[in-house]
Design an enzyme around this catalytic site. Structure first.
Site, PDB file in Angstrom:
ATOM      1  CG  HIS A   1      -1.923   0.937   1.417  1.00  0.00           C
ATOM      2  ND1 HIS A   1      -1.703   2.260   1.725  1.00  0.00           N
ATOM      3  CD2 HIS A   1      -3.267   0.800   1.313  1.00  0.00           C
ATOM      4  CE1 HIS A   1      -2.867   2.891   1.810  1.00  0.00           C
ATOM      5  NE2 HIS A   1      -3.830   2.023   1.565  1.00  0.00           N
TER       6      HIS A   1
ATOM      7  CG  ASP B   1       0.499  -2.326   6.269  1.00  0.00           C
ATOM      8  OD1 ASP B   1      -0.485  -2.519   7.004  1.00  0.00           O
ATOM      9  OD2 ASP B   1       0.448  -1.649   5.223  1.00  0.00           O
TER      10      ASP B   1
ATOM     11  CB  CYS C   1      -3.652   3.077  -1.635  1.00  0.00           C
ATOM     12  SG  CYS C   1      -4.837   4.351  -1.290  1.00  0.00           S
TER      13      CYS C   1
ATOM     14  CE  LYS D   1      -8.013  -0.503   5.621  1.00  0.00           C
ATOM     15  NZ  LYS D   1      -6.768  -0.470   4.861  1.00  0.00           N
TER      16      LYS D   1
ATOM     17  CD  GLN E   1      -7.130  -5.261   3.452  1.00  0.00           C
ATOM     18  OE1 GLN E   1      -8.271  -5.699   3.602  1.00  0.00           O
ATOM     19  NE2 GLN E   1      -6.897  -3.965   3.357  1.00  0.00           N
TER      20      GLN E   1
HETATM   21  C1  LIG Z   1      -5.820   0.327   4.687  1.00  0.00           C
HETATM   22  C2  LIG Z   1      -4.404  -0.009   4.586  1.00  0.00           C
HETATM   23  C3  LIG Z   1      -3.405   0.892   4.967  1.00  0.00           C
HETATM   24  C4  LIG Z   1      -3.717   2.292   5.439  1.00  0.00           C
HETATM   25  O1  LIG Z   1      -4.478   2.290   6.587  1.00  0.00           O
HETATM   26  P1  LIG Z   1      -5.075   3.666   7.159  1.00  0.00           P
HETATM   27  O2  LIG Z   1      -6.097   3.200   8.149  1.00  0.00           O
HETATM   28  O3  LIG Z   1      -5.668   4.392   5.992  1.00  0.00           O
HETATM   29  O4  LIG Z   1      -3.947   4.404   7.777  1.00  0.00           O
HETATM   30  C5  LIG Z   1      -2.100   0.495   4.870  1.00  0.00           C
HETATM   31  N1  LIG Z   1      -1.773  -0.728   4.429  1.00  0.00           N
HETATM   32  C6  LIG Z   1      -2.702  -1.633   4.064  1.00  0.00           C
HETATM   33  C7  LIG Z   1      -2.271  -2.983   3.617  1.00  0.00           C
HETATM   34  C8  LIG Z   1      -4.051  -1.303   4.130  1.00  0.00           C
HETATM   35  O5  LIG Z   1      -4.967  -2.180   3.752  1.00  0.00           O
END
Ligand SMILES: *Cc1c(COP(=O)(O)O)cnc(C)c1O
Length: 404
Positions: free
Chosen positions: A121, A198, A362, A224, A201
């Site tokens: 992302h 990260d 993104c 999320k 997701q």
């Molecule tokens: C949604 C997402 C982000 C960004 O998260 P925010 O809540 O917008 O800060 C970063 N990495 C991944 C893999 C995502 O799905």
């Protein structure tokens, strides 16, 4: 055991109609919906104990502080962090990554190397590019293959004694691929490099165990994982969080301030300058309780059944291609239909009450890899149904007919 009708009644928004049709919400990878218990926790906070934390001796302030710190412990237990102060509450994934990437500015020098993956992302690319610009460090990329998986043999070649940090997502938001993060972490550690995962997701579907993973930093967003926006987690190992300088200066993050010198507060407060999202942190804890009560194994199984069903039905449509075909994936389907722009499909099926995402998600490097401007992305959550998938398939077929 899994009573879908009763689960759906817990999400008030699922009763909505859009353009006169029942809402079919398939944009869960962008944000998940919020159950009533989480909404109630938000209302309860503002109705009964809204106050600033950590400073006041008065009753409300103490109630709010207690609830906020209890939430931190819930989050600590959920991620299995060793210590509650290894859980930094942030504004979300993007904020968490910026705290770490900015902090590394003081630890890197020219010629050091950092490794990212092709599946990231933009949140997990841009802050590191900014770090490289500031320090002269070099950004290297683990490439992906046609299936949307990382080429792990190339990763082996990229790792050297110069590698200082590796940052990879647990699950790709654009394709749903689940990356082999344990292997990525263990290999980086052989070279003394730190790893940031990260988990934005992954966390709606998987309960990560940060100690078992032996990961240095793990980040995610509450919105999320059935919680509110504007709050998230930065997990960091104690020794790493102590090594990083603070990100923002302000109230709450200090021990002592004079105009000659300021000393910083201990963890976690060193990284929590200013008044945090108190209500959001508390609601995040409630959202994790909610999901744990259902069970992440139950959630993953249900979502996988929806994924298999929808994949099969979609592939029956002529000219439809799915991007991201790894065996290991969450319930995300990115697709295009020959000769049709993804945006047009999104607009038509919205008229039929269906929420999907269209565009680059993104993750422009992934779109460049496939040489496409974007995809239609349908992403499912455990509260979705097979009947909704049928409605969606009919809608996609109709859009295809109208557009070709
Ligand atoms: C949604 C997402 C982000 C960004 O998260 P925010 O809540 O917008 O800060 C970063 N990495 C991944 C893999 C995502 O799905």
């Amino acid at each position: 055991m899994f009573d879908i009708d009763s689960i759906r009644t817990e999400f008030p928004i699922l009763k909505r109609t859009i353009n006169g049709k029942p809402l079919v919400y398939f944009d869960n990878a962008a944000t998940s919906q919020t159950p009533q218990v989480v909404i109630d926790a938000i209302v309860d906070y503002y109705s009964n104990y809204n106050a600033n934390i950590h400073r006041g001796v008065h009753t409300l302030s103490q109630e709010a502080t207690d609830k906020y710190e209890q939430a931190r412990i819930k989050i600590q237990k959920h991620f299995n962090a060793k210590k509650p102060y290894e859980v930094i509450l942030t504004a979300g994934t993007t904020h968490s990554i910026n705290i770490v990437a900015t902090g590394f500015s003081s630890l890197l020098k020219k010629g050091d190397e950092v490794i990212v993956s092709a599946l990231e992302h933009h949140s997990n690319i841009v802050p590191w590019q900014m770090l490289c610009e500031r320090t002269g460090a070099i950004l290297k990329v683990i490439p992906m293959n046609e299936e949307g998986e990382l080429q792990m043999d190339v990763y082996d070649e990229l790792l050297t004694a110069k590698t200082k940090v590796v940052f990879v997502n647990h699950v790709s938001n654009a394709l749903g691929t689940i990356n082999p993060i344990k292997e990525i972490i263990d290999k980086a550690h052989k070279f003394g490099a730190a790893v940031l995962i990260d988990g934005a997701q992954a966390c709606p579907h998987i309960k990560p165990n940060v100690q078992e993973l032996d990961v240095d930093f793990y980040v995610a967003s509450a919105h999320k994982i059935y919680g509110p926006t504007g709050v998230g987690i930065l997990y960091g190992k104690e020794e790493w969080l102590n090594k990083l300088p603070p990100y923002q200066g302000g109230g709450e993050m200090i021990k002592e301030v004079t105009f000659e010198k300021t000393t910083y507060a201990d963890l976690p407060h060193k990284f929590e300058a200013g008044t945090p999202n108190i209500c959001g942190g508390i609601a995040f804890g409630v959202a994790l309780d909610y999901a744990n009560n259902i069970g992440f194994d139950v959630i993953a199984k249900r979502e996988n059944e929806l994924l298999v069903y929808a994949t099969k039905k979609l592939l029956e449509i002529e000219g439809l291609r799915i991007y991201g075909t790894s065996e290991e994936k969450t319930a995300v389907i990115s697709f295009n239909i020959d000769g049709i722009h993804p945006y047009d499909i999104g607009v038509i099926i919205d008229k039929l009450g269906i929420a999907v995402r269209t565009g680059h998600h993104c993750a422009q490097p992934i779109m460049n890899f496939y040489k496409i401007p974007g995809t239609v992305r349908a992403s499912f959550s455990f509260y979705n149904t097979f009947e909704e998938i049928d409605v969606f398939i009919t809608a996609v077929k109709r859009a295809k007919m109208m557009l070709s």
